[in-house]
Design a protein around this motif. Sequence first.
Motif, PDB file in Angstrom:
ATOM      1  N   UNK A   1      35.066 -59.141 -79.861  1.00 20.32           N
ATOM      2  CA  UNK A   1      36.076 -59.468 -78.846  1.00 20.32           C
ATOM      3  C   UNK A   1      36.094 -60.968 -78.540  1.00 20.32           C
ATOM      4  N   UNK A   2      36.108 -61.756 -79.586  1.00 16.02           N
ATOM      5  CA  UNK A   2      36.088 -63.213 -79.454  1.00 16.02           C
ATOM      6  C   UNK A   2      37.475 -63.696 -79.039  1.00 16.02           C
ATOM      7  N   UNK A   3      37.526 -64.412 -77.922  1.00 17.79           N
ATOM      8  CA  UNK A   3      38.784 -64.952 -77.405  1.00 17.79           C
ATOM      9  C   UNK A   3      38.623 -66.437 -77.113  1.00 17.79           C
ATOM     10  N   UNK A   4      39.556 -67.216 -77.625  1.00 23.08           N
ATOM     11  CA  UNK A   4      39.560 -68.646 -77.321  1.00 23.08           C
ATOM     12  C   UNK A   4      40.429 -68.880 -76.095  1.00 23.08           C
ATOM     13  N   UNK A   5      39.996 -69.816 -75.215  1.00 24.07           N
ATOM     14  CA  UNK A   5      40.785 -70.138 -74.039  1.00 24.07           C
ATOM     15  C   UNK A   5      40.507 -71.580 -73.630  1.00 24.07           C
ATOM     16  N   UNK A   6      41.304 -72.074 -72.689  1.00 25.18           N
ATOM     17  CA  UNK A   6      41.155 -73.448 -72.206  1.00 25.18           C
ATOM     18  C   UNK A   6      40.651 -73.425 -70.773  1.00 25.18           C
ATOM     19  N   UNK A   7      39.658 -74.263 -70.492  1.00 28.96           N
ATOM     20  CA  UNK A   7      39.119 -74.422 -69.139  1.00 28.96           C
ATOM     21  C   UNK A   7      38.970 -75.925 -68.905  1.00 28.96           C
ATOM     22  N   UNK A   8      39.663 -76.416 -67.875  1.00 34.76           N
ATOM     23  CA  UNK A   8      39.624 -77.840 -67.532  1.00 34.76           C
ATOM     24  C   UNK A   8      39.911 -78.718 -68.752  1.00 34.76           C
ATOM     25  N   UNK A   9      40.975 -78.363 -69.473  1.00 35.75           N
ATOM     26  CA  UNK A   9      41.454 -79.095 -70.652  1.00 35.75           C
ATOM     27  C   UNK A   9      40.454 -79.135 -71.809  1.00 35.75           C
TER      28      UNK A   9
ATOM     29  N   UNK B 282      35.158 -66.890 -75.258  1.00 32.64           N
ATOM     30  CA  UNK B 282      34.453 -65.780 -74.609  1.00 32.64           C
ATOM     31  C   UNK B 282      34.235 -64.716 -75.680  1.00 32.64           C
ATOM     32  N   UNK B 283      33.146 -63.969 -75.524  1.00 29.76           N
ATOM     33  CA  UNK B 283      32.800 -62.964 -76.525  1.00 29.76           C
ATOM     34  C   UNK B 283      31.773 -62.011 -75.930  1.00 29.76           C
ATOM     35  N   UNK B 284      31.599 -60.900 -76.608  1.00 30.78           N
ATOM     36  CA  UNK B 284      30.591 -59.920 -76.212  1.00 30.78           C
ATOM     37  C   UNK B 284      29.538 -59.843 -77.300  1.00 30.78           C
ATOM     38  N   UNK B 285      28.297 -59.657 -76.864  1.00 35.58           N
ATOM     39  CA  UNK B 285      27.175 -59.541 -77.792  1.00 35.58           C
ATOM     40  C   UNK B 285      26.455 -58.227 -77.521  1.00 35.58           C
TER      41      UNK B 285
ATOM     42  N   UNK C 144      30.317 -66.738 -72.354  1.00 37.32           N
ATOM     43  CA  UNK C 144      31.318 -67.801 -72.454  1.00 37.32           C
ATOM     44  C   UNK C 144      30.583 -69.087 -72.778  1.00 37.32           C
ATOM     45  N   UNK C 145      31.201 -69.910 -73.638  1.00 34.59           N
ATOM     46  CA  UNK C 145      30.598 -71.190 -74.016  1.00 34.59           C
ATOM     47  C   UNK C 145      31.696 -72.138 -74.486  1.00 34.59           C
ATOM     48  N   UNK C 146      31.459 -73.440 -74.353  1.00 33.91           N
ATOM     49  CA  UNK C 146      32.417 -74.396 -74.908  1.00 33.91           C
ATOM     50  C   UNK C 146      32.496 -74.238 -76.429  1.00 33.91           C
TER      51      UNK C 146
END
Length: 158
Positions: free
Chosen positions: A44-52, A57-60, A74-76
């Motif tokens: 469930x890997x999803x890319x998103x933007x936070x503070x530009x 985000x993903x599940x393990x 969640x990680x940069x």
Amino acid sequence: MNQLNEPKMVIGSDEWCAFPSLNIPAIKARVDSGAKTSSMHAINILRFTRENKNWVSFEVHPLQKNRKVSVHCEAPLIDQRVIKSSSGDKEQRPVIRVPLFLGEKSWEVEVTLTNRDSMGYRMLLGREAMNGRILIDPEGLCLLGDKHQYSLKGLYRA
């Protein structure tokens, strides 16, 4: 001696490691000096933007043969790389940089995210993460300490 002028750690062909910044207190890694890059099981890997900035985000499912325990992470996002698997297949994977805790030591490593359900281990520790720090005893298993089922249940409240 490594870049920190410390003796290199001796580890076995598989070891328990932790990623506290991802809320993963224990995940068993297959140590693979033939693999350049480290890889972690993620779905469930999803890319998103936070503070530009780009994030992922993903599940393990950190425990082998256990899909009930799931950790949301969640990680940069630091990169996207095409990785060639041992079977020769190429896959574009997100890359994160996180602190790895192995035994009594910790340092930042780059980890690619991919579905490792078909693999025996949820984590693969590649040579880039080990360079200058680690020697591998291929006969050894969990030389830095093993984790038992009851301790894992406590860590993950499973």
